[in-house]
Design a protein around this motif. Structure first.
Motif, mmCIF file in Angstrom:
data_model
loop_
_atom_site.group_PDB
_atom_site.id
_atom_site.type_symbol
_atom_site.label_atom_id
_atom_site.label_comp_id
_atom_site.label_asym_id
_atom_site.label_seq_id
_atom_site.Cartn_x
_atom_site.Cartn_y
_atom_site.Cartn_z
ATOM 1 N N ASP A 153 0.826 -1.212 0.000
ATOM 2 C CA ASP A 153 0.000 0.000 0.000
ATOM 3 C C ASP A 153 0.855 1.254 0.000
ATOM 4 O OD1 ASP A 153 -2.577 -1.086 -0.061
ATOM 5 O OD2 ASP A 153 -2.508 -1.537 2.070
ATOM 6 N N MET A 200 -7.787 7.016 5.538
ATOM 7 C CA MET A 200 -8.356 6.282 4.400
ATOM 8 C C MET A 200 -7.757 4.890 4.296
ATOM 9 S SD MET A 200 -8.934 9.016 1.288
ATOM 10 C CE MET A 200 -7.244 9.596 1.249
ATOM 11 N N LEU A 201 -6.434 4.777 4.544
ATOM 12 C CA LEU A 201 -5.770 3.479 4.455
ATOM 13 C C LEU A 201 -6.270 2.542 5.553
ATOM 14 C CD1 LEU A 201 -3.698 1.536 3.354
ATOM 15 C CD2 LEU A 201 -1.956 2.680 4.733
ATOM 16 N N LYS A 215 -9.155 2.608 7.123
ATOM 17 C CA LYS A 215 -10.534 2.219 6.809
ATOM 18 C C LYS A 215 -10.559 1.150 5.707
ATOM 19 C CE LYS A 215 -12.632 6.678 8.062
ATOM 20 N NZ LYS A 215 -13.359 6.164 9.240
ATOM 21 N N LYS A 216 -9.688 1.306 4.713
ATOM 22 C CA LYS A 216 -9.624 0.345 3.620
ATOM 23 C C LYS A 216 -9.204 -1.034 4.134
ATOM 24 C CE LYS A 216 -6.813 -0.717 -0.454
ATOM 25 N NZ LYS A 216 -5.637 -0.284 -1.265
ATOM 26 N N ARG A 217 -8.199 -1.073 5.004
ATOM 27 C CA ARG A 217 -7.736 -2.349 5.553
ATOM 28 C C ARG A 217 -8.818 -2.997 6.413
ATOM 29 N NH1 ARG A 217 -2.046 -3.312 6.338
ATOM 30 N NH2 ARG A 217 -1.015 -2.554 4.459
ATOM 31 N N ARG A 218 -9.502 -2.197 7.237
ATOM 32 C CA ARG A 218 -10.539 -2.742 8.107
ATOM 33 C C ARG A 218 -11.719 -3.283 7.307
ATOM 34 N NH1 ARG A 218 -12.497 0.375 13.201
ATOM 35 N NH2 ARG A 218 -13.016 -1.792 13.718
ATOM 36 N N ALA A 219 -11.971 -2.654 6.154
ATOM 37 C CA ALA A 219 -13.101 -3.093 5.314
ATOM 38 C C ALA A 219 -12.778 -4.357 4.542
ATOM 39 C CB ALA A 219 -13.483 -1.975 4.349
ATOM 40 N N SER A 220 -11.485 -4.706 4.437
ATOM 41 C CA SER A 220 -11.088 -5.891 3.665
ATOM 42 C C SER A 220 -10.135 -6.759 4.487
ATOM 43 C CB SER A 220 -10.413 -5.470 2.365
ATOM 44 O OG SER A 220 -11.223 -4.603 1.616
ATOM 45 N N GLN A 260 -7.782 -9.371 2.951
ATOM 46 C CA GLN A 260 -6.625 -8.962 2.160
ATOM 47 C C GLN A 260 -5.349 -8.868 3.008
ATOM 48 O OE1 GLN A 260 -6.783 -8.534 -1.230
ATOM 49 N NE2 GLN A 260 -8.866 -9.317 -0.942
#
Length: 475
Positions: free
Chosen positions: A189, A236-237, A239-244, A247
């Motif tokens: 990332d 933003m990063l 939130k992105k990790r928590r949502a996926s 991954q």
């Protein structure tokens, strides 16, 4: 009307006089250390900022140490401060972390970096963060996983520099150190936002000692804007990790590690994690880049040191079956003179004149009382410039470290702090600098283009930076 006006004027004079008196004579349940509080609100801030062209302490500190002794009081930016160059007192304060004292920063630092120690569970949080750093940047990780990619990064980066007409050292090393560390913190990332985030931190670091005046156009205001932009990127990063969660990286990076711990560590809220990533990202490049810049500057001015340093690293190459193979951990640990050079660089080139703490309770020492809430500046640079400990302290002399006893070093050498607050990334910094030196002196040489003049005001820096030209070893 005249008598009324005279009464108001007289009352105003009395109030101002009383205010000035109270400012110059702060309340204390005992005897304050000697010193002066300077002008109301401003204190002695302006005198502290008078520059000097030396590695030595700023004139402000030297003058007052001579006048008042090793412990004195002053006021900086409206804050009451006790300044200490007393090794015994400094050692005592380091041992009182979390009890009599807590870490404290200037107003801008406090605004930028939320302090875990202000929490009720501050000690536990600090221990968690320290263990987190050690698990990714401690000795075992350096030895098993980071040494080889670190050397590869340094080789590739310096090779790129050799194709340029000139290199501004601090900016160039900052970019290298930041990109390497963020790959460990954020994995792939980091490729998407590393440069943008680094630019925000670079602008932010240039104004860390600015006066806390938050109006448009001021350095302080620009710092706060860069802080918000950096936090938005990191938010933003996260939130992105928590949502996926599916991954998750094969090699768990620092952010993965923290997100996994959210289920067991209740203090790990999303906001706290963003702040933690902000702090880790910032420190990942600032110390290393400053030290590497000072190191190159000192080596360029001391050819005998460079000669012995080069001999040590060429000796390592001669012992290898393949001279182009990577550095091993055993080779790193054998770099005795290199470590002396690094120690001497960090001793002489300490960026900050001291470390800051704040009294949690009234502190009694040698007949003086430091009131609760007062800041304490421990002049680590004064200890490291003490001629009774380091002979001819303003000279760059790595050989001095051959004869210094470990007990003397542990008590008087503190570029990474001391006690339980010693920086968890100290070994990483030393390994980075040693690897940087190894590649630089075995594969390349350099010539100075401009800059390299030292100045303090009160932070140590190179007045016009340092610009060099990188050449091949035989060019």
């Amino acid at each position: 009307m005249l008598p009324v006006q005279l009464c108001v004027a007289a009352l105003l004079v009395v109030c101002i006089t009383h205010w000035i008196y109270r400012w110059r004579n702060p309340k204390c349940n005992g005897i304050l250390p000697p010193g002066s509080m300077g002008l109301p609100l401003v204190g002695e801030s302006l005198q502290l900022l008078v520059p000097s062209n030396s590695f030595d302490l700023p004139p402000f500190l030297k003058t007052r140490l001579h006048r008042y002794g090793p412990i004195f009081r002053t006021s900086v930016a409206g804050r009451a401060v006790v300044v200490s160059a007393d090794p015994e007192f400094n050692h005592f304060i380091f041992q009182q972390q979390g009890r009599l004292v807590e870490s404290w920063y200037l107003d801008l630092f406090a605004k930028l970096f939320k302090q875990a120690e202000n929490r009720a569970d501050g000690a536990y949080v600090h221990k968690y963060v320290r263990n987190l750093i050690l698990s990714h940047f401690g000795v075992e990780s350096l030895k098993e996983t980071l040494l080889s990619p670190l050397e590869a990064t340094v080789r590739e980066t310096i090779s790129t520099w050799s194709n340029q007409e000139s290199v501004e050292v601090k900016d160039a090393v900052s970019a290298m150190a930041f990109d390497f560390a963020t790959r460990e913190i954020y994995s792939s990332d980091a490729e998407n936002f590393s440069q943008n985030l680094r630019e925000k931190f670079t602008c932010l670091s240039r104004g860390l000692l600015s006066f806390p005046l938050n109006i448009p156009g001021t350095t302080y205001n620009k710092c706060l804007k860069n802080r918000k932009a950096a936090l938005d990127l990191l938010s933003m990063l996260v939130k992105k990790r928590r949502a996926s969660p599916d991954q998750m990286h094969k090699k768990v990076d620092v952010l993965d590690h923290v997100l996994q711990d959210m289920t067991s560590e209740k203090f790990l809220t999303e906001d706290f994690i963003v702040q933690l990533m902000f702090g880790l990202s910032f420190v990942s490049f600032e110390t290393v880049s400053g030290a590497a810049t000072m190191l190159i500057n000192l080596l360029g001015n001391n050819p005998l040191v460079l000669e012995e340093l080069t001999a040590e690293h060429e000796g390592i190459l001669k012992k290898r079956e393949n001279p182009n193979s990577s550095i091993t951990w055993e080779e790193y640990k054998s770099m005795t003179f290199t470590l002396h050079v690094i120690n001497e660089t960090l001793r002489l080139g300490s960026v900050s004149p001291g470390l800051l703490r704040r009294a949690r309770k009234d502190i009694e020492f040698n007949g003086y009382t430091i009131p609760k809430g007062w800041a304490i500046m421990l002049l680590s640079s004064a200890v490291q410039m003490n001629p009774e400990i380091y002979k001819d302290p303003l000279s760059f002399n790595p050989w001095r470290w051959k004869d210094l006893e470990p007990s003397v070093i542990s008590k008087n050498y503190m570029p990474f702090g001391s006690g339980i607050k010693q920086c968890a990334g100290s070994e990483y910094t030393k390994l980075f600098l040693a690897t940087f030196i190894h590649v630089l002196v075995t594969k390349h040489r350099w010539i100075k283009i401009r800059g390299g003049n030292v100045t303090r005001n009160p932070m140590l820096q190179l007045k016009n930076g340092l610009c060099i030209k990188i050449l091949g070893k035989n060019d």
